[in-house]
Write a protein that holds these residues in place. Structure first.
Motif, PDB file in Angstrom:
ATOM      1  N   GLY A 285       0.810  -1.209   0.000  1.00  0.00           N
ATOM      2  CA  GLY A 285       0.000   0.000   0.000  1.00  0.00           C
ATOM      3  C   GLY A 285       0.845   1.261   0.000  1.00  0.00           C
ATOM      4  O   GLY A 285       0.530   2.235  -0.697  1.00  0.00           O
ATOM      5  N   HIS A 286       1.913   1.258   0.787  1.00  0.00           N
ATOM      6  CA  HIS A 286       2.790   2.420   0.841  1.00  0.00           C
ATOM      7  C   HIS A 286       3.439   2.669  -0.511  1.00  0.00           C
ATOM      8  O   HIS A 286       3.547   3.827  -0.965  1.00  0.00           O
ATOM      9  N   ARG A 287       3.840   1.614  -1.169  1.00  0.00           N
ATOM     10  CA  ARG A 287       4.501   1.755  -2.471  1.00  0.00           C
ATOM     11  C   ARG A 287       3.522   2.311  -3.510  1.00  0.00           C
ATOM     12  O   ARG A 287       3.869   3.216  -4.287  1.00  0.00           O
ATOM     13  N   ALA A 346       6.483  -5.895  -3.888  1.00  0.00           N
ATOM     14  CA  ALA A 346       6.689  -4.601  -3.232  1.00  0.00           C
ATOM     15  C   ALA A 346       7.868  -4.642  -2.271  1.00  0.00           C
ATOM     16  O   ALA A 346       8.678  -3.710  -2.208  1.00  0.00           O
ATOM     17  N   VAL A 347       7.977  -5.723  -1.517  1.00  0.00           N
ATOM     18  CA  VAL A 347       9.087  -5.840  -0.568  1.00  0.00           C
ATOM     19  C   VAL A 347      10.409  -6.049  -1.303  1.00  0.00           C
ATOM     20  O   VAL A 347      11.439  -5.465  -0.953  1.00  0.00           O
ATOM     21  N   SER A 348      10.380  -6.868  -2.364  1.00  0.00           N
ATOM     22  CA  SER A 348      11.620  -7.184  -3.081  1.00  0.00           C
ATOM     23  C   SER A 348      12.212  -5.978  -3.785  1.00  0.00           C
ATOM     24  O   SER A 348      13.439  -5.859  -3.893  1.00  0.00           O
ATOM     25  N   THR A 349      11.369  -5.089  -4.258  1.00  0.00           N
ATOM     26  CA  THR A 349      11.858  -3.944  -5.015  1.00  0.00           C
ATOM     27  C   THR A 349      11.855  -2.660  -4.193  1.00  0.00           C
ATOM     28  O   THR A 349      12.130  -1.590  -4.723  1.00  0.00           O
ATOM     29  N   GLY A 350      11.542  -2.766  -2.908  1.00  0.00           N
ATOM     30  CA  GLY A 350      11.529  -1.602  -2.036  1.00  0.00           C
ATOM     31  C   GLY A 350      12.621  -1.669  -0.990  1.00  0.00           C
ATOM     32  O   GLY A 350      13.531  -2.504  -1.053  1.00  0.00           O
TER      33      GLY A 350
END
Length: 506
Positions: A285-287, A346-350
């Motif tokens: 959601g943040h991304r 989202a986690v992998s690219t953030g």
């Protein structure tokens, strides 16, 4: 003289002969971990004989089929045939007294789904993302009411084919993708929604690679049509399949007037799922918020190129969950694969670290696991008590009519149904979660009462169980049932709000 055991290679020596990529390879290490996690998270499924009416319905169907029943003729349901056949096959091999074989296969279905998700995520974001996708899916797979996640029902067995369809499509294996969509649809109709992301990827592939789209579409269509045609035309009766699987659920799937109740269930289950998945939904959601707020939307999908197909998949799943406006908790299992992959992406690219994501998901999973272990069983206890009373008042050759929405009574009592309509919903259009409008004899499935009367004309059931309680289809509101009970039956037992009637003698 040396014995055979002295010259036989030891297990460690045999293991050493395997290629190194097999001994220490990615999947060799990951799959056993996922298998253990799948088993542990679903241990509570074995703690009670039946979790939901769907399991009871499928178990009763399987027994009817084993006794010579014909699917979509003398054995009916609004669902496709693959899962009833699977229940029937398990009962033929292991007996029909327990659902443990189906619960074991359900764990296998969850494992297959996790492995396929790991494969998709690994191909997009690397090894760590692949492992995280498999683990996060299994942790999330029990993140709803235990009655929805621990039961061996349609959505659980639909998921492997659904994820496989997506995986084949992203690898441009269009024929296999079409077959997987068909298998998914033949498990539950709404599984066919995965065709939308498959077609999206087909279109994007043709657009960006400059290749003709018609051959790929033809392969996908053929792969989809062939299994359905085989089942509809050869393995079942075409007219019955068309009615029960495709055209015969219009009133059942209609929009009710009690929209507050409907919205409450819809958003309530959304909230439960979101709480279980918050570990990776928060970064997602943040991304999304940052990109929408601070950056222009991508013009031709460049920036979202690796996830736009996942958003299409999620959208198609949301539509599938909403079809029929029932919003039962187990419907939301269809959302989990796409949500997991979007969260992993989202986690992998953030800039988010994996540890808090996994820790939160593990804590949430532990909560839902404990909830399943200690889930209240009052209704099940009452149902089991009624089933015991029914079995005591009948012989195996007698038939029983359950006037209610709990077909597991037939299976628990081990007695044959007097009719092909295993719930009162077929004869009254009642459905849990809808309002009381359009409930009654006049709203039944087409010709259901004529068929019901013909079945009872061959012999009245020895026992009738009125499990309607205060529902809008209670006997006083359905004249035919009220007349049947008043004319031929007497009350022989009351358990809670369930009344047991027995056929009068003489």
């Amino acid at each position: 003289m040396p014995t055979d055991t002295a010259t036989r290679p030891s297990p460690s020596a045999l293991t050493a002969r395997l290629p190194e990529r097999v001994r220490v390879g990615y999947w060799t290490r990951l799959v056993p971990l996922l298998a253990l996690l799948a088993a542990v998270t679903h241990i509570p499924s074995f703690l009670r004989p039946v979790w939901s009416p769907d399991e009871g319905y499928l178990a009763t169907q399987a027994r009817m089929l084993a006794d010579g029943g014909v699917l979509y003729d003398t054995v009916v349901d609004r669902k496709p045939p693959l899962l009833p056949w699977l229940y029937q096959a398990c009962f033929a091999v292991f007996g029909s007294g327990s659902l443990w074989p189906l619960r074991t296969l359900a764990i296998g279905a969850h494992l297959a789904t996790a492995v396929l998700l790991a494969s998709i995520a690994r191909g997009r974001w690397g090894n760590r993302a692949g492992g995280a996708a498999g683990v996060l899916y299994l942790l999330l797979s029990i993140g709803l009411s235990p009655e929805d996640t621990q039961a061996a029902t349609f959505e659980v067995f639909m998921l492997p084919a659904m994820v496989a369809a997506f995986r084949y499509a992203e690898r441009r294996r269009w024929l296999a993708a079409g077959i997987a969509v068909a298998l998914c649809s033949l498990t539950k109709q709404t599984g066919g929604a995965v065709m939308l992301p498959v077609l999206w990827m087909l279109y994007q592939d043709a657009r960006w690679r400059g290749v003709p789209w018609r051959p790929a579409l033809a392969k996908t269509s053929f792969g989809f049509a062939l299994p359905i045609a085989l089942v509809a035309v050869i393995l079942t009766k075409p007219k019955g399949f068309l009615f029960w699987v495709v055209t015969g659920s219009g009133d059942y799937a209609s929009f009710g007037s009690n929209w507050l109740q409907m919205l409450g269930r819809a958003f309530g289950n959304w909230a439960i799922l979101a709480a279980a998945a918050l570990g990776f939904l928060a970064p997602l959601g943040h991304r999304v918020w940052r990109r929408l707020r601070h950056r222009p939307l991508p013009v031709r999908g460049e920036e979202y190129g690796s996830t736009v197909d996942l958003w299409v998949w999620l959208l198609s799943s949301v539509v599938a969950v909403s079809v029929g406006f029932h919003f039962y908790g187990h419907y939301y299992l269809q959302l989990m694969p796409a949500l997991v992959l979007l969260g992993v992406g989202a986690v992998s690219t953030g800039a988010v670290r994996w540890k808090p994501v996994l820790v939160y998901s593990a804590v949430a999973c532990t909560f839902f696991w404990g909830l399943a272990v200690f889930w209240p069983g009052q209704k099940l206890n009452q149902t089991a008590e009624v089933a015991t009373a029914v079995a005591a008042r009948t012989s195996p050759k007698d038939t029983v009519l359950v006037w209610g929405m709990h077909p597991e009574l037939y299976w628990l009592a081990d007695r044959r149904p007097a009719t092909r309509y295993l719930t009162a919903g077929f004869l009254t259009n009642y459905s849990g979660g809808k309002d009381d409008q359009k409930v009654g004899e006049q709203y039944s499935v087409s010709n259901a009462w004529q068929t019901f009367d013909a079945e009872l004309a061959k012999g009245l059931p020895e026992v009738v169980v009125d499990d309607s309680g205060t529902a809008p289809y209670q006997p006083g509101m359905v004249p035919r049932i009220e007349s049947l009970l008043d004319t031929h039956y007497e009350v022989v037992g009351i358990t809670g709000d369930t009344v047991i009637y027995r056929l009068r003698k003489g």
